[in-house]
Motif scaffolding. Structure first.
Motif: not given
Ligand code: COA
Length: 263
Positions: A73, A76, A80-82, A84-85, A136, A141
């Protein structure tokens, strides 16, 4: 039957019960993109089987799952995070919507994405060394695999907010007190054995009715909610058209064991 070879997952079936094990113990079973993709493929295959239930656990003695892969993570981008989520949420949705029951058998750490995967299961059994948390916020996060939604649904929003805002790790005693863990056992062996026995107790029931009861509970977010009650009524009455309902009631009246067909 599932024949795929996975790098990070073990899956086997015994007496029509599936055993799904996340197998990346050197990284405490952390959820990388690759692990999540394998989970998604495996769960899609499981949903094609007519299993009585699934026991979901983590390999090794130390962790169920220690969360999303922090190393992956770290670099990212937002896009990319979106993605992954989205992938993590898809896997949690697949777990939640398996037709058959799935029990999270939590040994050791269930942190972040690990707790979120456990929350997507029908309920959680744990060994006495289990540790739960959504840390998180300590990484800047928020929980992204359904944790902000499902934790509040399972234990109520006040306990959920305390856990999410503090990032505290809680032990089994506390987890049982707040209704996060249904049962706790001395060690991993008895944890798996008792989770298996619970599914065996379900096996005498109509699998069709069990899956419909799961659907009714999952979809009825608020007890007493008009839509929830309407949905419950629709599912309840539709079951009167099923073979299993006719057979189950008749078998009772005829004082014999029901022979369910699963429809
Ligand atoms: N992501 C990536 N790798 C992880 C991980 C995660 N969430 N959790 C553990 N690991 C890795 C560690 O980096 C370490 O790898 P290394 O041997 O290559 O250094 C290995 O797993 C063992 O973990 P380690 O931290 O050495 O074990 P520990 O017993 O000292 O601590 C924890 C255990 C669970 C307390 C600690 O690993 C931890 O805090 N993990 C992160 C938990 C977290 O914040 N999860 C939410 C993520 S959103």
């Amino acid at each position: 039957m599932i024949s795929e070879n996975f790098e990070n997952i073990l899956f086997e079936v015994k007496e029509n019960i599936g055993f799904l094990t996340l197998n990346r113990p050197d990284k405490l079973n952390a959820l990388s993109e690759e692990v999540l993709k394998e989970m998604s493929v495996c769960l899609a295959k499981i949903s094609e089987e007519h299993l009585s239930g699934v026991v979901f656990t983590g390999a090794g003695e130390k962790a169920f799952i220690a969360g999303a892969d922090i190393k992956a993570m770290q670099g990212m981008t937002v896009d990319q995070a979106s993605e992954f989520c989205k992938l993590g949420q898809k896997v949690s949705f697949q777990i939640e919507n398996l037709k058959c029951p799935i029990i999270a058998a939590v040994n050791g750490f269930a942190l972040g994405g690990g707790l979120e995967m456990a929350l997507a299961c029908d309920f959680i059994y744990a060994s006495n060394n289990a540790v739960f948390g959504l840390p998180e916020v300590s990484l800047g996060l928020i929980p992204g695999f359904g944790g902000t939604q499902r934790l509040a649904k399972v234990i109520g929003r006040n306990y959920a907010k305390e856990i999410v805002f503090t990032g505290d790790k809680i032990d089994v005693t506390r987890a049982k007190d707040i209704g996060l863990v249904v049962r706790a056992f001395n060690d991993k062996e008895s944890l798996i054995e008792e989770a298996t026995n619970t599914i065996k107790r379900m096996q005498k029931n109509s699998p069709f009715a069990v899956s419909k009861a799961k659907k009714a509970i999952n979809n009825g977010v608020d007890f007493g909610n008009v839509d929830g009650l309407k949905m419950e009524r629709e599912i309840f009455s539709a079951l009167f058209n099923s073979y299993d309902m006719k057979e189950g009631t008749l078998a009772f009246l005829e004082k014999r064991k029901a022979e369910f067909k699963g429809n």
